[in-house]
Design an enzyme around this catalytic site. Structure first.
Site, short mmCIF file in Angstrom:
data_model
loop_
_atom_site.label_atom_id
_atom_site.label_comp_id
_atom_site.label_asym_id
_atom_site.label_seq_id
_atom_site.Cartn_x
_atom_site.Cartn_y
_atom_site.Cartn_z
CE LYS A 93 -3.79 -0.50 4.90
NZ LYS A 93 -5.08 0.07 5.26
CG HIS A 114 -2.12 -0.84 1.12
ND1 HIS A 114 -2.11 -2.16 1.49
CD2 HIS A 114 -3.37 -0.57 0.67
CE1 HIS A 114 -3.31 -2.68 1.27
NE2 HIS A 114 -4.10 -1.74 0.76
#
Ligand SMILES: NC(=O)c1ccc[n+]([C@@H]2O[C@H](COP(=O)([O-])OP(=O)(O)OC[C@H]3O[C@@H](n4cnc5c(N)ncnc54)[C@H](O)[C@@H]3O)[C@@H](O)[C@H]2O)c1
Length: 230
Positions: A129, A125
């Site tokens: 995040k 990601h």
């Protein structure tokens, strides 16, 4: 996600009657919340539960996509049922990912007698995040553990003991979300991958869930929505 969800809601002909973030929490009152048919909650692991409970207090159904707070899921579920409220939770609202969840469970069943293949999960990601592993990786791990039988619990790779299902979390650039489930033997490897190209699929899925949950009471997930659409 808030901005993507607003775009998706407008594209599906909804009115966005309220928008909250950490800067206008004074407007997050039961009276204001009641203006909405459904609330969509994508915030932070630290704020999700308070926000969900505020929606219950206002009797507004809530669709939550925030990850990283699931140790409190059972408690939230209990309160929702006791107070006869409506709660929809999805660790991932993309239709493709939910098909991938089913594929993961099928593959785990297929692999469960082949113990020379060692399972593992990898997720990547964007660097913003906050939680690791991703909620999607946890759902994949739970689906694999339930259907495979050869591993009892998951752990982040750096903390995994022998026999655990290791999850590698990579944070790089602006990656929207990639998940790989892998079975590795001494001779070869089987791998399934889901790669999101943008955040649009998550946002559209959350709006579809909000449309679906309106008028219902109880605790729901993407499995309920997808089964209902079959
Ligand atoms: N379920 C899914 O399909 C899915 C998809 C993408 C992201 N997510 C999750 O959604 C969450 C949000 O992701 P993001 O990328 O939009 O994060 P982000 O950091 O870009 O946005 C978080 C927002 O929450 C707001 N916020 C902070 N504290 C708040 C509070 N107390 N009350 C209300 N708002 C508050 C911030 O102002 C910010 O606007 C994360 O947990 C992420 O993992 C889930």
């Amino acid at each position: 996600m808030g901005k993507e969800i607003e775009k998706a809601a407008i594209a599906r002909k909804h009115n966005v009657v309220l928008k909250f973030d950490e800067h206008n929490l004074n407007e997050f009152t039961p009276a204001n919340l009641k203006k909405a048919d459904v609330a969509i909650e994508f915030t932070t692991p630290a704020s999700a539960v308070t926000n969900i409970l505020k929606c219950f207090e206002a009797s507004v159904p809530v669709v939550c996509g925030t990850t990283g707070w699931l140790s409190q899921y059972e408690e939230v579920k209990k309160i929702c049922l006791e107070k006869k409220q409506t709660f929809f939770y999805g660790s991932n609202y993309s239709i493709g990912v939910n098909l991938f969840f089913n594929l993961n469970e099928y593959l785990a069943k297929l692999m469960h007698t082949y113990n020379s293949y060692i399972p593992s999960i990898e997720e990547a990601h964007h660097i913003h995040k906050k939680d690791a592993p991703s909620g999607t990786a946890i759902t994949l791990a739970e689906g694999l553990i339930k259907n495979h039988g050869g591993v009892k619990k998951w752990a982040l790779k750096e903390k995994a003991a022998s026999g655990d299902l290791p999850i590698t979390s990579i944070r790089e650039g602006e990656v929207p979300g990639t998940h790989i489930v892998r079975y590795t033997s001494g001779c070869d490897e089987i791998e399934i991958t889901h790669k999101a190209f943008s955040r649009q699929g998550f946002a559209e899925g959350a709006v579809v869930a909000a449309e679906w949950v309106k008028g219902k009471q109880g605790v729901f997930s993407m499995k309920d929505l997808l089964n209902a659409e079959k």
